[in-house]
Enzyme design. Structure first.
Site, PDB file in Angstrom:
ATOM      1  N   CYS A  50      20.869  19.029  69.437  1.00 13.01           N
ATOM      2  CA  CYS A  50      21.398  19.205  70.887  1.00 13.01           C
ATOM      3  C   CYS A  50      20.093  19.029  71.898  1.00 13.01           C
ATOM      4  CB  CYS A  50      21.909  20.507  71.058  1.00 13.01           C
ATOM      5  SG  CYS A  50      20.738  21.795  70.250  1.00 13.01           S
ATOM      6  N   HIS A 144      20.091  22.659  78.130  1.00 16.12           N
ATOM      7  CA  HIS A 144      18.797  22.644  77.599  1.00 16.12           C
ATOM      8  C   HIS A 144      18.215  21.704  78.784  1.00 16.12           C
ATOM      9  CE1 HIS A 144      19.808  24.527  73.946  1.00 16.12           C
ATOM     10  NE2 HIS A 144      19.974  23.548  73.196  1.00 16.12           N
TER      11      HIS A 144
HETATM   12  N1  LIG Z   1      25.066  25.719  69.466  1.00 11.76           N
HETATM   13  C1  LIG Z   1      24.484  24.516  69.550  1.00 11.76           C
HETATM   14  O1  LIG Z   1      24.255  24.141  70.744  1.00 11.76           O
HETATM   15  C2  LIG Z   1      24.585  23.228  68.648  1.00 11.76           C
HETATM   16  C3  LIG Z   1      24.309  22.251  68.927  1.00 11.76           C
HETATM   17  C4  LIG Z   1      24.347  21.194  68.096  1.00 11.76           C
HETATM   18  C5  LIG Z   1      24.511  21.104  66.797  1.00 11.76           C
HETATM   19  N2  LIG Z   1      24.501  22.688  66.579  1.00 11.76           N
HETATM   20  C6  LIG Z   1      24.944  22.818  64.895  1.00 11.76           C
HETATM   21  O2  LIG Z   1      26.415  23.032  64.937  1.00 11.76           O
HETATM   22  C7  LIG Z   1      26.276  24.124  63.721  1.00 11.76           C
HETATM   23  C8  LIG Z   1      27.399  25.235  64.205  1.00 11.76           C
HETATM   24  O3  LIG Z   1      26.245  25.599  65.232  1.00 11.76           O
HETATM   25  P1  LIG Z   1      27.201  26.963  66.112  1.00 11.76           P
HETATM   26  O4  LIG Z   1      26.345  27.283  67.344  1.00 11.76           O
HETATM   27  O5  LIG Z   1      28.589  26.497  66.526  1.00 11.76           O
HETATM   28  O6  LIG Z   1      27.007  28.042  65.140  1.00 11.76           O
HETATM   29  P2  LIG Z   1      27.969  29.441  65.231  1.00 11.76           P
HETATM   30  O7  LIG Z   1      28.270  29.884  66.351  1.00 11.76           O
HETATM   31  O8  LIG Z   1      27.131  30.361  64.366  1.00 11.76           O
HETATM   32  O9  LIG Z   1      29.230  29.129  64.361  1.00 11.76           O
HETATM   33  C9  LIG Z   1      28.994  28.420  62.930  1.00 11.76           C
HETATM   34  C10 LIG Z   1      30.453  28.734  62.625  1.00 11.76           C
HETATM   35  O10 LIG Z   1      30.365  28.399  61.019  1.00 11.76           O
HETATM   36  C11 LIG Z   1      31.069  29.323  60.403  1.00 11.76           C
HETATM   37  N3  LIG Z   1      30.506  29.305  58.864  1.00 11.76           N
HETATM   38  C12 LIG Z   1      29.524  29.926  58.699  1.00 11.76           C
HETATM   39  N4  LIG Z   1      29.115  29.592  57.456  1.00 11.76           N
HETATM   40  C13 LIG Z   1      30.481  29.061  56.935  1.00 11.76           C
HETATM   41  C14 LIG Z   1      30.688  28.734  55.485  1.00 11.76           C
HETATM   42  N5  LIG Z   1      30.028  29.188  54.348  1.00 11.76           N
HETATM   43  N6  LIG Z   1      32.150  28.199  55.289  1.00 11.76           N
HETATM   44  C15 LIG Z   1      32.821  28.231  56.445  1.00 11.76           C
HETATM   45  N7  LIG Z   1      32.504  28.579  57.662  1.00 11.76           N
HETATM   46  C16 LIG Z   1      31.379  28.909  57.812  1.00 11.76           C
HETATM   47  C17 LIG Z   1      31.013  30.410  61.003  1.00 11.76           C
HETATM   48  O11 LIG Z   1      32.453  31.452  60.722  1.00 11.76           O
HETATM   49  P3  LIG Z   1      32.422  32.986  60.914  1.00 11.76           P
HETATM   50  O12 LIG Z   1      32.260  33.124  62.392  1.00 11.76           O
HETATM   51  O13 LIG Z   1      33.512  33.307  60.225  1.00 11.76           O
HETATM   52  O14 LIG Z   1      31.051  33.616  60.180  1.00 11.76           O
HETATM   53  C18 LIG Z   1      31.348  29.983  62.653  1.00 11.76           C
HETATM   54  O15 LIG Z   1      32.510  29.906  62.918  1.00 11.76           O
HETATM   55  C19 LIG Z   1      24.999  24.072  63.323  1.00 11.76           C
HETATM   56  O16 LIG Z   1      24.759  23.764  62.352  1.00 11.76           O
HETATM   57  C20 LIG Z   1      24.375  23.838  64.396  1.00 11.76           C
HETATM   58  O17 LIG Z   1      22.943  23.796  64.037  1.00 11.76           O
HETATM   59  C21 LIG Z   1      24.995  23.565  67.327  1.00 11.76           C
END
Ligand SMILES: NC(=O)c1ccc[n+]([C@@H]2O[C@H](COP(=O)([O-])OP(=O)(O)OC[C@H]3O[C@@H](n4cnc5c(N)ncnc54)[C@H](OP(=O)(O)O)[C@@H]3O)[C@@H](O)[C@H]2O)c1
Length: 251
Positions: A50, A144
């Site tokens: 990001c 960011h």
């Molecule tokens: N946030 C950002 O700015 C951003 C930007 C670009 C990329 N990313 C990437 O996008 C991905 C998600 O980020 P996020 O910010 O959305 O994270 P997040 O808020 O922590 O959400 C992660 C999601 O994945 C689910 N999850 C985790 N482990 C799992 C599993 N083993 N099986 C099925 N579902 C699972 C979680 O479910 P539960 O809630 O039920 O645990 C939650 O809904 C990451 O790889 C991150 O690096 C994030």
């Protein structure tokens, strides 16, 4: 099944497009080779880190117009970049954390892959650009902000750089893809913009905001950029990737 992923896995794989439609739409063609090599009926396309996403969008028109040799970038990244529930409040309130695990390496390698080339056969070749990143977590919620210094391939006037940004009309904008903002990049002339709170939602969170272009005594030029990490840097970016692949008949 086609997977459009926000996660880091597969981003640097030799047959996986790390895609920003405004920057490297031609890399989507790697999907044909990917299907052949992996014998997958579906495919995987990743979007970038990001912080890398808005940085690379700002750099692309400069690279294509003037050439680009070096990039030095310091990020001020929002809490939401760490996902939910994020950092403990006592760690981040009233604080700046000068470390985000793996982030600097991602920014450096992903930037070079996206600004590089893809050709059938040899695959991806990273751009010969030196990129050095320092990443900080700050107590903002979304957006960011990044401070970048750049060395271009030749001497240019500041007006030429701003014109390159303002005239940048890549494929998604020409095609009016549904998630594409009218302007991929917007330059704010005020001395104190872009600001995270006030500018992150431009173009429904899909426009990268730029400002504070000035001479840098070390690399040539420096400026500030801002991208919405959970829209352009995540779900919005992946939607746009899918729209581009549909348009290209790749799905
Ligand atoms: N946030 C950002 O700015 C951003 C930007 C670009 C990329 N990313 C990437 O996008 C991905 C998600 O980020 P996020 O910010 O959305 O994270 P997040 O808020 O922590 O959400 C992660 C999601 O994945 C689910 N999850 C985790 N482990 C799992 C599993 N083993 N099986 C099925 N579902 C699972 C979680 O479910 P539960 O809630 O039920 O645990 C939650 O809904 C990451 O790889 C991150 O690096 C994030």
């Amino acid at each position: 099944m086609a997977v459009f992923s926000n996660a880091r896995n597969y981003r640097m794989a030799a047959d996986v497009p790390l895609l920003i439609p405004e920057v490297n739409a031609d890399h989507a063609a790697a999907l044909v080779q990917q299907r052949k090599l992996r014998q997958w009926p579906g495919c995987i396309v990743t979007n970038a880190n990001c912080s890398a996403t808005p940085l690379v969008m700002a750099l692309k028109p400069l690279q294509q117009t003037f050439g680009l040799r070096k990039v030095l970038v310091t990020t001020l990244q929002a809490i939401s970049g760490a996902g939910y529930p994020g950092l403990p409040s006592y760690d981040i309130l009233d604080n700046v954390i000068p470390y985000i695990g793996g982030e600097e390496e991602k920014l450096e390698s992903e930037t070079r892959k996206m600004l590089g080339s893809w050709e059938e056969g040899p695959g991806f070749t990273a751009a010969p650009i030196a990129v050095s990143a320092q990443c900080n977590r700050v107590a903002t919620r979304e957006g960011h902000l990044e401070c970048a210094s750049i060395e271009l391939g030749r001497d240019v006037e500041p007006e030429e750089i701003i014109a390159a940004w303002q005239n940048f009309t890549p494929e998604p904008q020409q095609l009016c893809l549904p998630s594409a903002p009218a302007s991929a990049l917007l330059y704010r002339p005020e001395v104190d913009r872009p600001q995270t709170l006030h500018d992150r939602d431009a173009g429904r969170g899909m426009t990268v905001m730029l400002g504070r272009l000035r001479r840098c005594p070390i690399l040539g030029y420096k400026f500030v950029l801002l991208g919405h990490n959970t829209i352009r840097g995540a779900a919005g970016g992946s939607l746009l990737n899918a729209e581009l692949c549909v348009h290209k008949g790749l799905l």
